[in-house]
Each structure stands twice: as structure tokens, then as C-alpha cells.
Design an enzyme around this catalytic site. Structure first.
Site, PDB file in Angstrom:
ATOM      1  N   SER A   7      46.162  12.577  47.118  1.00  0.00           N
ATOM      2  CA  SER A   7      46.683  13.318  48.081  1.00  0.00           C
ATOM      3  C   SER A   7      44.709  13.683  49.025  1.00  0.00           C
ATOM      4  CB  SER A   7      46.532  14.857  47.624  1.00  0.00           C
ATOM      5  OG  SER A   7      46.946  15.998  48.278  1.00  0.00           O
ATOM      6  N   HIS A  32      49.382  10.388  50.030  1.00  0.00           N
ATOM      7  CA  HIS A  32      50.242  11.428  50.565  1.00  0.00           C
ATOM      8  C   HIS A  32      49.426  12.173  52.100  1.00  0.00           C
ATOM      9  CE1 HIS A  32      52.855  15.074  49.890  1.00  0.00           C
ATOM     10  NE2 HIS A  32      51.736  15.588  50.002  1.00  0.00           N
ATOM     11  N   ASP A  34      48.345  15.982  53.901  1.00  0.00           N
ATOM     12  CA  ASP A  34      48.685  16.791  54.200  1.00  0.00           C
ATOM     13  C   ASP A  34      48.104  18.010  55.501  1.00  0.00           C
ATOM     14  OD1 ASP A  34      48.340  17.564  50.651  1.00  0.00           O
ATOM     15  OD2 ASP A  34      49.906  17.690  51.557  1.00  0.00           O
ATOM     16  N   MET A  36      48.876  20.822  57.300  1.00  0.00           N
ATOM     17  CA  MET A  36      49.171  22.198  57.357  1.00  0.00           C
ATOM     18  C   MET A  36      49.080  23.777  58.975  1.00  0.00           C
ATOM     19  SD  MET A  36      47.151  23.212  54.171  1.00  0.00           S
ATOM     20  CE  MET A  36      47.850  21.754  52.404  1.00  0.00           C
ATOM     21  N   HIS A  65      53.502  15.119  55.305  1.00  0.00           N
ATOM     22  CA  HIS A  65      54.172  16.417  54.561  1.00  0.00           C
ATOM     23  C   HIS A  65      53.592  16.815  55.609  1.00  0.00           C
ATOM     24  CE1 HIS A  65      53.543  19.783  51.453  1.00  0.00           C
ATOM     25  NE2 HIS A  65      54.462  19.532  52.114  1.00  0.00           N
ATOM     26  N   MET A  67      53.177  20.735  57.012  1.00  0.00           N
ATOM     27  CA  MET A  67      53.843  22.082  56.988  1.00  0.00           C
ATOM     28  C   MET A  67      53.255  23.112  57.692  1.00  0.00           C
ATOM     29  SD  MET A  67      51.575  22.095  52.422  1.00  0.00           S
ATOM     30  CE  MET A  67      50.824  20.293  53.431  1.00  0.00           C
ATOM     31  N   MET A 136      58.128  20.938  45.917  1.00  0.00           N
ATOM     32  CA  MET A 136      56.499  22.080  45.553  1.00  0.00           C
ATOM     33  C   MET A 136      57.155  22.580  44.381  1.00  0.00           C
ATOM     34  SD  MET A 136      55.345  21.259  48.553  1.00  0.00           S
ATOM     35  CE  MET A 136      53.640  21.986  47.822  1.00  0.00           C
ATOM     36  N   GLY A 141      49.827  24.791  50.555  1.00  0.00           N
ATOM     37  CA  GLY A 141      48.603  25.891  51.355  1.00  0.00           C
ATOM     38  C   GLY A 141      47.401  25.302  51.317  1.00  0.00           C
ATOM     39  N   PHE A 142      47.448  25.243  49.333  1.00  0.00           N
ATOM     40  CA  PHE A 142      46.181  24.905  49.184  1.00  0.00           C
ATOM     41  C   PHE A 142      46.111  24.451  47.687  1.00  0.00           C
ATOM     42  CE2 PHE A 142      43.702  28.250  51.103  1.00  0.00           C
ATOM     43  CZ  PHE A 142      44.597  28.828  52.042  1.00  0.00           C
ATOM     44  N   GLY A 144      44.683  22.930  44.164  1.00  0.00           N
ATOM     45  CA  GLY A 144      44.366  23.129  42.833  1.00  0.00           C
ATOM     46  C   GLY A 144      44.773  24.920  42.087  1.00  0.00           C
ATOM     47  N   ASP A 174      55.109  17.479  44.007  1.00  0.00           N
ATOM     48  CA  ASP A 174      53.387  18.075  44.660  1.00  0.00           C
ATOM     49  C   ASP A 174      53.243  19.075  44.166  1.00  0.00           C
ATOM     50  OD1 ASP A 174      53.054  18.214  47.758  1.00  0.00           O
ATOM     51  OD2 ASP A 174      51.431  17.670  46.544  1.00  0.00           O
ATOM     52  N   GLY A 196      46.600  15.130  42.732  1.00  0.00           N
ATOM     53  CA  GLY A 196      45.156  16.169  43.698  1.00  0.00           C
ATOM     54  C   GLY A 196      44.314  16.365  42.557  1.00  0.00           C
ATOM     55  N   SER A 198      44.207  17.591  39.828  1.00  0.00           N
ATOM     56  CA  SER A 198      44.782  17.718  38.291  1.00  0.00           C
ATOM     57  C   SER A 198      44.928  16.569  37.658  1.00  0.00           C
ATOM     58  CB  SER A 198      46.495  18.533  38.010  1.00  0.00           C
ATOM     59  OG  SER A 198      45.642  19.193  38.482  1.00  0.00           O
TER      60      SER A 198
HETATM   61  C1  DX5 Z   1      49.573  21.853  48.383  1.00  0.00           C
HETATM   62  C2  DX5 Z   1      49.378  20.115  49.216  1.00  0.00           C
HETATM   63  C3  DX5 Z   1      49.466  19.541  48.094  1.00  0.00           C
HETATM   64  C4  DX5 Z   1      48.607  18.833  47.076  1.00  0.00           C
HETATM   65  C5  DX5 Z   1      47.726  19.448  45.535  1.00  0.00           C
HETATM   66  O1  DX5 Z   1      49.758  22.706  49.443  1.00  0.00           O
HETATM   67  O2  DX5 Z   1      51.125  20.034  49.550  1.00  0.00           O
HETATM   68  O3  DX5 Z   1      49.678  17.660  48.273  1.00  0.00           O
HETATM   69  O4  DX5 Z   1      47.072  18.961  48.025  1.00  0.00           O
HETATM   70  O5  DX5 Z   1      46.728  19.353  45.112  1.00  0.00           O
HETATM   71  P1  DX5 Z   1      46.303  19.843  43.722  1.00  0.00           P
HETATM   72  O6  DX5 Z   1      47.291  18.402  42.483  1.00  0.00           O
HETATM   73  O7  DX5 Z   1      45.616  19.704  43.290  1.00  0.00           O
HETATM   74  O8  DX5 Z   1      47.661  20.817  43.526  1.00  0.00           O
HETATM   75 ZN    ZN Z   2      51.819  18.080  49.912  1.00  0.00          ZN
END
Ligand code: DX5
Ligand code: ZN
Length: 220
Positions: A7, A32, A34, A36, A65, A67, A136, A141-142, A144, A174, A196, A198
């Protein structure tokens, strides 16, 4: 084949070229990215110019992706930027079927992303224009955040739906995908894993080591 999708909103934006080179060499499968709008989710991240930059740095597939509300407004923009796959949220458009059709007509893979509380039946009449579904596993949105455990059953239910309809649709998970959540997500039917904070961007280890550890979890 199970796939790792770093990501890029988690990447060091001051060293995108260096990170992409290392991730390519580490053998990731797709990126991937993102997008937003600050409305559908209370955050902003990356945009079409970032996609263009990444397009110049790698030949790996770019998975966008989106959003954002009314994503049908942005399909041409991200196609021109070099996207290979675009996932839009079922919650953000009144024209899901038409927008998915347009993504495929432009030669890209079409995905539907669904939030944790959105039921799978929003997909009932569009399975024929979907290449992948983004489950999801956190509220978008974030990075972590913490995996919502009810999503395991959702993955399994989607897998059953795909099997019953004899379809060739991939399941992307995701949100908080890592050593604690990959085994059960894989067991339930996920095939693409967004990496991401993790996994791929887990602090303390290099990208190369994190990709190797993630690949071992997928192969385990
Ligand atoms: C969150 C994103 C994810 C995010 C994943 O809205 O769509 O792609 O970056 O990050 P982690 O794996 O840290 O949750
Ligand atoms: Zn994503």
C-alpha cells in the site's frame, strides 16, 4: 497464486523511487494506491500525478483504490495516469454497473470495494462486470487501524458466492493485513493481500525482509 500488494500510501514519499526499486526486487505482485477525497473518508492521500510517477518507476500492475464520492468522474483520469486496475466503493456511486463496465471497456480490471458494514448483496447484479472485490477489513481512511474480526465470515461468504456462481473473481483484503490476520484471511479465501503497516511497512525491518516474511505467511 496469492499476491502481495504494498500500500503505497505507507511508503516514504521522500524515497518513492528507492522503495519501489527495493519492492520490485523483493518480488511483490502489484501496487495498491489509495485515493481519498476528504469526503467519503476524512483524509487525503495520493493522486493521479503520483500514479504517473509510479508508472514510470515499475512495470508491476497498479491497483487504484478510489475512496471518493462519484468515482465515475475519475476513471479516465486514472486510466490516462497508467492504472491497470481500479476499485470503486459500492457506497459512493449511483452507477456501479455502468462505471465497472467502463473500467473494463478501457482495458483495466474492475474492482468493487465494500466497507465493513456493507452487505455482499450489493454485488448481486454486477458479478459479471467484476474482476476483484476489495473486502475492507478496517473502516477506510487511515493506515494502522485494527482488523475487524467479523470480516473473516464476510470473506468466507464471498468466496462461497464466487464458487457457487463459478466465477473467476479475486478477493483482496485491505486493512491491518499481517502475521496475525493473513493465515485466517487466506483460509477463508482471500487471494490478494494489501501490505501496509502490519506487513510490508512494518517498522523495524527492511522492506525486503518484510516482503520475505509476508511471502512466507502466504506460502505457509
Ligand atoms: C485504508 C487503505 C489501506 C491502508 C492499509 O483506507 O485503504 O490500503 O493503507 O494500511 P494498514 O495495512 O496499515 O491498515
Ligand atoms: Zn486501500
Amino acid at each position: 497464486m496469492l499476491k502481495i500488494a504494498p500500500s503505497l500510501m505507507c511508503t516514504d514519499l521522500g524515497n518513492v523511487e528507492k522503495d519501489i526499486k527495493e519492492l520490485d526486487e523483493a518480488g511483490i505482485d502489484l501496487y495498491h494506491i489509495d485515493i481519498m477525497d476528504g469526503t467519503f473518508v476524512p483524509n487525503f492521500t495520493l493522486g493521479p500525478d503520483f500514479v504517473k510517477t509510479v508508472r514510470e518507476l515499475t512495470d508491476k500492475p497498479l491497483d487504484i483504490h478510489i475512496m471518493a464520492e462519484k468515482p465515475e468522474r475519475f476513471i479516465d483520469l486514472f486510466h490516462q495516469a497508467g492504472s491497470d486496475m481500479i476499485a470503486i466503493h459500492a457506497e459512493t456511486t449511483n452507477n456501479l454497473q455502468g462505471t465497472l463496465t467502463k473500467i473494463q471497456d478501457l482495458g483495466m480490471k474492475a474492482g468493487v470495494a465494500i466497507n465493513p458494514s456493507t452487505p455482499l448483496d450489493v454485488l448481486d447484479y454486477v458479478y459479471n462486470v467484476i474482476d476483484y472485490v476489495v473486502i475492507m477489513t478496517v473502516n477506510p481512511g487511515f493506515a494502522g487501524q485494527t482488523f475487524i474480526p467479523e470480516m473473516y465470515d464476510k470473506i468466507a461468504n464471498l468466496k462461497a458466492e464466487i464458487t457457487n456462481r463459478n466465477l473467476n473473481i479475486e478477493i483482496m483484503v485491505d486493512g491491518n493485513i499481517g502475521k496475525d490476520t493473513i493465515p485466517k484471511s487466506k483460509e477463508k479465501g482471500a487471494t490478494i493481500f494489501v501490505g501496509g503497516t502490519s506487513s510490508v511497512y512494518k517498522s523495524g525491518l527492511s522492506l525486503t525482509e518484510n516482503v520475505k516474511n509476508t511471502r512466507n505467511l502466504l506460502n505457509g
